[in-house]
Write a protein that holds these residues in place. Structure first.
Motif, mmCIF file in Angstrom:
data_model
loop_
_atom_site.group_PDB
_atom_site.id
_atom_site.type_symbol
_atom_site.label_atom_id
_atom_site.label_comp_id
_atom_site.label_asym_id
_atom_site.label_seq_id
_atom_site.Cartn_x
_atom_site.Cartn_y
_atom_site.Cartn_z
ATOM 1 N N LYS A 39 15.044 -0.996 -7.449
ATOM 2 C CA LYS A 39 14.513 0.099 -6.632
ATOM 3 C C LYS A 39 14.764 -0.102 -5.139
ATOM 4 O O LYS A 39 15.179 0.838 -4.451
ATOM 5 C CB LYS A 39 13.013 0.206 -6.929
ATOM 6 C CG LYS A 39 12.250 1.196 -6.127
ATOM 7 C CD LYS A 39 10.773 1.129 -6.505
ATOM 8 C CE LYS A 39 10.247 -0.305 -6.458
ATOM 9 N NZ LYS A 39 8.825 -0.422 -6.788
ATOM 10 N N SER A 58 4.397 0.613 3.981
ATOM 11 C CA SER A 58 3.035 0.415 3.484
ATOM 12 C C SER A 58 2.350 -0.744 4.204
ATOM 13 O O SER A 58 3.011 -1.616 4.755
ATOM 14 C CB SER A 58 3.064 0.082 1.995
ATOM 15 O OG SER A 58 3.574 1.144 1.246
ATOM 16 N N ARG A 62 -0.457 -8.865 1.012
ATOM 17 C CA ARG A 62 0.440 -9.923 0.518
ATOM 18 C C ARG A 62 1.121 -10.619 1.705
ATOM 19 O O ARG A 62 1.543 -9.956 2.644
ATOM 20 C CB ARG A 62 1.497 -9.298 -0.416
ATOM 21 C CG ARG A 62 2.665 -10.232 -0.684
ATOM 22 C CD ARG A 62 3.587 -9.803 -1.765
ATOM 23 N NE ARG A 62 4.633 -8.843 -1.455
ATOM 24 C CZ ARG A 62 5.611 -8.993 -0.568
ATOM 25 N NH1 ARG A 62 5.651 -10.056 0.231
ATOM 26 N NH2 ARG A 62 6.540 -8.065 -0.425
ATOM 27 N N ARG A 65 7.393 -12.438 2.467
ATOM 28 C CA ARG A 65 8.378 -13.330 1.833
ATOM 29 C C ARG A 65 9.390 -13.721 2.904
ATOM 30 O O ARG A 65 9.509 -13.029 3.917
ATOM 31 C CB ARG A 65 9.112 -12.598 0.706
ATOM 32 C CG ARG A 65 8.227 -12.199 -0.450
ATOM 33 C CD ARG A 65 9.066 -11.890 -1.695
ATOM 34 N NE ARG A 65 8.213 -11.373 -2.755
ATOM 35 C CZ ARG A 65 8.207 -10.101 -3.168
ATOM 36 N NH1 ARG A 65 9.027 -9.233 -2.631
ATOM 37 N NH2 ARG A 65 7.390 -9.714 -4.115
ATOM 38 N N TYR A 74 6.856 -4.191 5.496
ATOM 39 C CA TYR A 74 5.443 -3.833 5.325
ATOM 40 C C TYR A 74 4.751 -4.011 6.667
ATOM 41 O O TYR A 74 5.269 -4.683 7.548
ATOM 42 C CB TYR A 74 4.747 -4.788 4.335
ATOM 43 C CG TYR A 74 5.055 -4.539 2.872
ATOM 44 C CD1 TYR A 74 4.460 -3.489 2.179
ATOM 45 C CD2 TYR A 74 5.925 -5.385 2.170
ATOM 46 C CE1 TYR A 74 4.735 -3.272 0.829
ATOM 47 C CE2 TYR A 74 6.205 -5.166 0.821
ATOM 48 C CZ TYR A 74 5.604 -4.110 0.158
ATOM 49 O OH TYR A 74 5.874 -3.892 -1.168
ATOM 50 N N GLU A 93 -3.383 6.641 -0.278
ATOM 51 C CA GLU A 93 -3.650 5.994 -1.563
ATOM 52 C C GLU A 93 -3.574 4.505 -1.326
ATOM 53 O O GLU A 93 -2.913 4.061 -0.395
ATOM 54 C CB GLU A 93 -2.627 6.418 -2.628
ATOM 55 C CG GLU A 93 -1.162 6.050 -2.333
ATOM 56 C CD GLU A 93 -0.813 4.586 -2.528
ATOM 57 O OE1 GLU A 93 -1.432 3.941 -3.377
ATOM 58 O OE2 GLU A 93 0.051 4.074 -1.809
ATOM 59 N N TYR A 102 -2.167 -2.958 -1.572
ATOM 60 C CA TYR A 102 -1.057 -2.229 -0.947
ATOM 61 C C TYR A 102 -1.529 -0.799 -0.714
ATOM 62 O O TYR A 102 -2.181 -0.223 -1.584
ATOM 63 C CB TYR A 102 0.152 -2.148 -1.885
ATOM 64 C CG TYR A 102 0.790 -3.462 -2.259
ATOM 65 C CD1 TYR A 102 0.235 -4.276 -3.246
ATOM 66 C CD2 TYR A 102 1.976 -3.868 -1.660
ATOM 67 C CE1 TYR A 102 0.845 -5.475 -3.611
ATOM 68 C CE2 TYR A 102 2.594 -5.066 -2.027
ATOM 69 C CZ TYR A 102 2.019 -5.863 -2.996
ATOM 70 O OH TYR A 102 2.623 -7.042 -3.358
ATOM 71 N N ASP A 122 7.838 3.817 -1.810
ATOM 72 C CA ASP A 122 8.042 2.821 -2.859
ATOM 73 C C ASP A 122 6.659 2.334 -3.250
ATOM 74 O O ASP A 122 6.131 1.390 -2.648
ATOM 75 C CB ASP A 122 8.923 1.702 -2.290
ATOM 76 C CG ASP A 122 9.013 0.474 -3.189
ATOM 77 O OD1 ASP A 122 8.233 0.357 -4.163
ATOM 78 O OD2 ASP A 122 9.856 -0.381 -2.911
ATOM 79 N N ASP A 124 3.515 1.966 -6.624
ATOM 80 C CA ASP A 124 3.411 1.777 -8.070
ATOM 81 C C ASP A 124 2.779 3.002 -8.740
ATOM 82 O O ASP A 124 2.454 3.984 -8.081
ATOM 83 C CB ASP A 124 2.647 0.482 -8.383
ATOM 84 C CG ASP A 124 1.144 0.658 -8.236
ATOM 85 O OD1 ASP A 124 0.703 1.555 -7.469
ATOM 86 O OD2 ASP A 124 0.387 -0.073 -8.895
#
Ligand code: 5GP
Length: 225
Positions: A39, A58, A62, A65, A74, A93, A102, A122, A124
């Motif tokens: 994705k 978003s 987290r 990385r 992010y 949301e 998130y 992007d 879930d």
């Protein structure tokens, strides 16, 4: 009219300005898939090819990385800050994924829509369900991996996660995939370039929908009175 396109704009515009700035209703385009299904690659290719759409960045609790940039990949925030944002109604949301939270910031979406561009999200399946409640006009696309073996191979190839995380991601992938039928479009990612092309075709067709092309009323009045 949806809550996101004009009804809640803070400073009302004069009718003429509205017409010129919003020839077309902005689109919220959701891309969901289990992580590893490609994705992010497809999203990146789409954004590079089409400057009429921008990513909604978003907020997440987290940790970044390696290589991820705050404000680009992010908005990395603390747990406390995320709780404050929830309390202040900053999110369209939000959901918990792998124990981290998130959320889609209203400010990200309105900034892009008011700038006359579509928004790529992007998020879930949980976020997609919530967003559909807020704005029934969203377009939802789901990307499936060609097989679970290929998904696992891609997760390992990424090299960003440890064994335990990979197993958790595989478990969660099955759960994410089980929501495929809640989406308007479902694609199988056998080939990233082909899949990008299909996603782009969906976007282009959705932009042409009569209900989104608000200027058509005036245009047709000009044609036939
Ligand atoms: P990752 O940690 O791999 O970047 O993302 C994990 C999952 O969180 C992905 O499935 C991604 O789509 C989802 N996600 C990312 N941002 C958001 C968001 O703002 N809202 C929701 N509901 N899910 C998100």
């Amino acid at each position: 009219m949806s809550a996101l396109d004009g009804g809640v704009r803070p400073t009302p515009l004069a009718p003429m300005e509205i017409r010129s700035a919003f020839k077309r209703r902005g689109l919220l385009f959701v891309l969901s898939s289990p992580s590893g299904a490609g994705k992010s690659t497809i999203a990146r290719m789409l954004l590079a090819e089409d400057d009429g759409i921008a990513m909604s960045v978003s907020a997440t609790t987290r940790p970044p990385r390696p290589g991820e940039v705050d404000g680009e990949d992010y908005h990395f925030v603390s747990d406390e800050r995320f709780t404050e944002l929830v309390a202040s109604g900053a999110f369209l949301e939000w959901a918990t994924v792998f124990g981290n939270r998130y959320g889609t910031l209203k400010s990200e979406v309105t900034k892009t829509i008011e700038g006359g561009r579509d928004v790529l999200l992007d998020i879930d399946w949980q976020g997609t369900q919530q967003l559909k409640q807020v704005d029934p006009d969203i377009v939802r696309a789901f990307i499936l991996p060609p097989s679970m073996e290929e998904l696992e191979r891609r997760l390992r190839h990424r090299g960003t996660d440890g064994e335990e995380v990979i197993q958790k991601r595989m478990d969660r992938a099955a759960n994410e995939i089980s929501h495929w039928a809640e989406y308007d479009y479902v694609l199988i990612n056998n080939n990233a370039e082909k899949c990008r092309e299909l996603v782009h075709n969906i976007l282009k067709a959705e932009r042409l929908k009569a209900t989104r092309r608000v200027f058509l009323h005036d245009f047709v009045r000009g044609l036939i009175g």
